[in-house]
Structure formats: C-alpha cells, structure tokens
Design an enzyme around this catalytic site. Structure first.
Site, PDB file in Angstrom:
ATOM      1  CG  HIS A 187      -4.806   9.453   0.352  1.00 23.55           C
ATOM      2  ND1 HIS A 187      -3.446   9.516   0.251  1.00 23.55           N
ATOM      3  CD2 HIS A 187      -5.057   9.014   1.611  1.00 23.55           C
ATOM      4  CE1 HIS A 187      -2.901   9.137   1.393  1.00 23.55           C
ATOM      5  NE2 HIS A 187      -3.861   8.833   2.236  1.00 23.55           N
ATOM      6  CE  LYS A 201      -3.951   4.580   0.655  1.00 22.08           C
ATOM      7  NZ  LYS A 201      -2.539   4.447   1.032  1.00 22.08           N
ATOM      8  CE1 TYR A 220       0.296   7.714   2.821  1.00 27.50           C
ATOM      9  CE2 TYR A 220       0.823   5.483   2.150  1.00 27.50           C
ATOM     10  CZ  TYR A 220      -0.037   6.381   2.748  1.00 27.50           C
ATOM     11  OH  TYR A 220      -1.211   5.920   3.279  1.00 27.50           O
ATOM     12  CG  ASP A 273      -1.832   1.153   1.344  1.00 26.08           C
ATOM     13  OD1 ASP A 273      -2.872   1.099   0.682  1.00 26.08           O
ATOM     14  OD2 ASP A 273      -1.525   2.134   2.057  1.00 26.08           O
TER      15      ASP A 273
HETATM   16  N1  LIG Z   1      -5.647   5.837   3.705  1.00 28.88           N
HETATM   17  C1  LIG Z   1      -5.154   6.611   4.629  1.00 28.88           C
HETATM   18  O1  LIG Z   1      -5.549   7.764   4.805  1.00 28.88           O
HETATM   19  C2  LIG Z   1      -4.071   6.078   5.538  1.00 28.88           C
HETATM   20  C3  LIG Z   1      -3.718   6.774   6.708  1.00 28.88           C
HETATM   21  C4  LIG Z   1      -2.742   6.229   7.523  1.00 28.88           C
HETATM   22  C5  LIG Z   1      -2.136   5.014   7.187  1.00 28.88           C
HETATM   23  N2  LIG Z   1      -2.478   4.368   6.018  1.00 28.88           N
HETATM   24  C6  LIG Z   1      -1.860   3.067   5.628  1.00 28.88           C
HETATM   25  O2  LIG Z   1      -1.933   2.165   6.710  1.00 28.88           O
HETATM   26  C7  LIG Z   1      -0.617   1.680   6.984  1.00 28.88           C
HETATM   27  C8  LIG Z   1      -0.468   1.245   8.434  1.00 28.88           C
HETATM   28  O3  LIG Z   1      -0.674   2.315   9.315  1.00 28.88           O
HETATM   29  P1  LIG Z   1       0.523   3.083  10.066  1.00 28.88           P
HETATM   30  O4  LIG Z   1       1.758   2.948   9.272  1.00 28.88           O
HETATM   31  O5  LIG Z   1       0.012   4.422  10.371  1.00 28.88           O
HETATM   32  O6  LIG Z   1       0.691   2.359  11.446  1.00 28.88           O
HETATM   33  P2  LIG Z   1       0.427   0.925  12.134  1.00 28.88           P
HETATM   34  O7  LIG Z   1       0.573  -0.167  11.112  1.00 28.88           O
HETATM   35  O8  LIG Z   1      -0.827   1.023  12.914  1.00 28.88           O
HETATM   36  O9  LIG Z   1       1.616   0.895  13.180  1.00 28.88           O
HETATM   37  C9  LIG Z   1       2.960   0.831  12.780  1.00 28.88           C
HETATM   38  C10 LIG Z   1       3.788   0.770  14.051  1.00 28.88           C
HETATM   39  O10 LIG Z   1       3.507  -0.454  14.746  1.00 28.88           O
HETATM   40  C11 LIG Z   1       4.722  -1.121  15.055  1.00 28.88           C
HETATM   41  N3  LIG Z   1       4.504  -2.577  14.913  1.00 28.88           N
HETATM   42  C12 LIG Z   1       4.180  -3.259  13.786  1.00 28.88           C
HETATM   43  N4  LIG Z   1       4.030  -4.572  14.046  1.00 28.88           N
HETATM   44  C13 LIG Z   1       4.297  -4.733  15.368  1.00 28.88           C
HETATM   45  C14 LIG Z   1       4.323  -5.866  16.208  1.00 28.88           C
HETATM   46  N5  LIG Z   1       4.046  -7.094  15.765  1.00 28.88           N
HETATM   47  N6  LIG Z   1       4.634  -5.658  17.529  1.00 28.88           N
HETATM   48  C15 LIG Z   1       4.918  -4.418  18.006  1.00 28.88           C
HETATM   49  N7  LIG Z   1       4.903  -3.302  17.236  1.00 28.88           N
HETATM   50  C16 LIG Z   1       4.600  -3.465  15.924  1.00 28.88           C
HETATM   51  C17 LIG Z   1       5.729  -0.635  14.040  1.00 28.88           C
HETATM   52  O11 LIG Z   1       7.004  -0.651  14.645  1.00 28.88           O
HETATM   53  P3  LIG Z   1       8.214  -1.521  14.002  1.00 28.88           P
HETATM   54  O12 LIG Z   1       8.558  -0.836  12.714  1.00 28.88           O
HETATM   55  O13 LIG Z   1       9.280  -1.448  15.048  1.00 28.88           O
HETATM   56  O14 LIG Z   1       7.693  -2.917  13.804  1.00 28.88           O
HETATM   57  C18 LIG Z   1       5.268   0.781  13.730  1.00 28.88           C
HETATM   58  O15 LIG Z   1       5.868   1.713  14.608  1.00 28.88           O
HETATM   59  C19 LIG Z   1       0.277   2.852   6.561  1.00 28.88           C
HETATM   60  O16 LIG Z   1       1.633   2.524   6.492  1.00 28.88           O
HETATM   61  C20 LIG Z   1      -0.382   3.230   5.267  1.00 28.88           C
HETATM   62  O17 LIG Z   1      -0.004   2.341   4.231  1.00 28.88           O
HETATM   63  C21 LIG Z   1      -3.448   4.883   5.204  1.00 28.88           C
END
Ligand SMILES: NC(=O)c1ccc[n+]([C@@H]2O[C@H](COP(=O)([O-])OP(=O)(O)OC[C@H]3O[C@@H](n4cnc5c(N)ncnc54)[C@H](OP(=O)(O)O)[C@@H]3O)[C@@H](O)[C@H]2O)c1
Length: 282
Positions: free
Chosen positions: A109, A76, A51, A46
């Site tokens: 997006h 997006k 980004y 994704d």
């Molecule tokens: N459409 C939209 O508007 C929108 C908005 C926000 C995000 N997104 C998408 O959603 C994706 C995911 O959301 P996000 O990146 O905001 O955050 P997230 O996936 O909720 O959290 C990422 C964090 O969690 C930690 N983590 C991951 N697996 C883990 C585990 N098994 N145990 C402990 N910690 C863990 C990671 O640390 P480590 O790196 O140390 O593992 C990282 O700091 C984004 O990357 C993006 O692609 C879309």
C-alpha cells in the site's frame, strides 16, 4: 457502450483500463455498491486491508452472477505487516477475510521508507506469487528510488504502481518513470475525491462541453490516452456507467496539454500525502 479496453502488463497478464475503487465503501450498502459496479461493467475491484472492507468485497464476489474467474480482485498490504513473515501471514489472512483462495492482484500500500522494510515486503509478494496466492504483484505510492531498490534486490519489476494522480497533481514525472520501467501506472483519487474541485474546474468543464461528455469522463479519458489505468469510485449507478463510457471519443493533443497545465505541483495533492513522509499502518 464500447468494450472496456485492456492494458497489457509486464507479467503477460492484462487488466481492464478502468477499475472500481472502494475507499469508504462498507457494509451492506457497500455490497450493493460493488454489485452495482459489476452490473455496470467493472471487473477490477480495488480494496485494501486498511479500508476495513475486504469481507464486504468477498461477499459481493459471492453474490455476483459474474463468475469469480472473470473478476479481478486487488488488495494491499498494510504498513504494520512489512516484515517478511508478517507479510506472508497478512496475505493469507486477507484471503480468508475475502473468502477467496487467490488474489488476482496485490500491492504494497505505501513504501513507508522511514520503517525501512519495503524491500522485505516486496520479497514476500514475489514469493506469495510463486506459491500461487497472487497472480499479479505490484506496489502503490512508490517513488522511483523505492522502485529501483526493490528491482535491484529481487530482480522482479512490479507490474503496476498505483499513485495519486488527478489534474491538480498529475505526477507526470513518476508516470514517465513507471513507463520507462515497463510498469503500468494506476491513478488513485482520479476525480480528486470531492476534496478538490477538479470536477467543476473551468478548463475541464469547457473541454467536457466541447466533446459533449461529463467532466469525470474527460479526466478518465485523459488517463487512458496517457496509458494510465484509472481506479475510480462512485456510489451512483449512473456515475458508475458514465465513468466506463469513455471509449467513443478522443481528446485532441491541445486539450490533453490544457489538462496537464492544471497541475499545481506538491500543493495539488488531495491530502498532502508525500510517500517519503506519509505513514499509515492500518
Ligand atoms: N493506493 C492508495 O494509497 C489509494 C489512495 C486513495 C484512493 N485509492 C483508490 O482509488 C479509488 C478512487 O479514489 P477516491 O475514492 O479517493 O476518489 P475519486 O474516485 O477520485 O472520487 C470519488 C468521488 O467522485 C464522485 N464521482 C464519481 N464519478 C462521478 C461522475 N461521473 N460525476 C460526478 N461525480 C462523480 C463520487 O461521487 P458519487 O458517489 O456521488 O458518484 C465520489 O464522491 C479509491 O476508492 C481507492 O480504491 C488508493
């Protein structure tokens, strides 16, 4: 590790039930991270023009030993390109940035309702799909009223709606609405992006101990049992692997309810981004 389960979409295609997120995953380190995720077993990647890392994702696709046709690349449309012509050009430009000739999935997006152009943007995605530039079209951060409008205008229902969802903001009403329209929900920031403390929440930790799993796995499993696709990010190979290892146990109804009960309503959003108010252009 059990096989990654897939989800059937309303356009006849399928997606893996867990995808790899790339917010802030950039440059050479980003390529390594995406390659590591593919090695761990992710196939859905994704990204987004916003980004600033589509080039990095394209580079990982080229360097990967996994064939292009086995990868599902999703990007997006940014807010500055909602006008019809700009949207068509942006989709083409995005493909050039990635060095690809089609997207497997492409989303709007944010709806940016104050700008009043998301219906045009949706028409552009519908047409880009007909031209063969995109296989599956969907949206992100769309509320039911936005979905009603684009479906009525074009007769085409998005295949997915990627929305904020984690235990402190479960967005259950919208998840149910998506379901009623045959739209698969994708959960963004499923682990609260380390902005909130959901991974150390007492209830989640207790449930994790009970199943001998990690808190992150419990949350991903909770999504899976709600037919929600999880888009999760991790820079660590161990976490990337762990986040896919969720197919050998099942949460009880009682535990599912306990997780639902952690919802804090609007106050639970990680960054207060209400789709009717929040505007992001690039
Ligand atoms: N459409 C939209 O508007 C929108 C908005 C926000 C995000 N997104 C998408 O959603 C994706 C995911 O959301 P996000 O990146 O905001 O955050 P997230 O996936 O909720 O959290 C990422 C964090 O969690 C930690 N983590 C991951 N697996 C883990 C585990 N098994 N145990 C402990 N910690 C863990 C990671 O640390 P480590 O790196 O140390 O593992 C990282 O700091 C984004 O990357 C993006 O692609 C879309």
């Amino acid at each position: 590790m059990e096989k990654l389960q897939t989800m059937r979409l309303n356009d006849g295609t399928s997606l893996p039930s867990i995808g790899f997120g790339t917010v802030q995953v950039k440059g050479a380190q980003g390529v390594t991270s995406v390659l590591s995720a593919i090695e761990a077993g992710y196939r859905l990647i994704d990204t987004s023009t916003n980004y600033n890392n589509e080039g990095m994702v394209g580079e990982a696709v080229r360097r990967s030993s996994t064939p292009r046709e086995e990868l599902i690349i999703s990007s997006k449309l940014p807010g500055h390109s909602h006008g019809y012509d700009r949207a068509i050009l942006m989709i083409q430009e995005s493909l050039y940035r990635l060095g690809l000739d089609y997207f497997d999935k492409y989303l709007i997006h944010w709806p940016l309702p104050k700008q009043g152009q998301y219906e045009e943007a949706w028409q552009a995605l519908v047409d880009a799909q007909k031209f063969g530039l995109i296989k599956t079209i969907g949206v992100s951060n769309f509320l039911s009223e936005h979905l009603e409008k684009i479906i009525e205008k074009t007769g085409v229902t998005p295949a997915t709606n990627q929305i904020e969802r984690h235990p402190y903001f479960n967005n259950n009403e919208l998840v149910e609405y998506n379901k009623s329209r045959g739209i698969v929900t994708e959960a963004w920031s499923p682990l609260g992006r380390e902005i909130n403390d959901v991974l150390t929440n007492e209830t989640i930790v207790k449930i994790a101990e009970k199943y001998n799993k990690e808190p992150a796995q419990i949350i991903i499993r909770w999504n899976l049992q709600n037919d929600v696709l999880t888009v999760v990010k991790s820079s660590s190979y161990a976490h990337q692997k762990a986040n896919l290892d969720v197919f050998d146990f099942e949460l009880s109804e009682e535990d599912m309810k306990q997780i639902d009960a952690l919802d804090k309503g609007e106050a639970g959003r990680v960054e207060g981004q209400h789709p009717n108010e929040y505007e992001e252009f690039d």
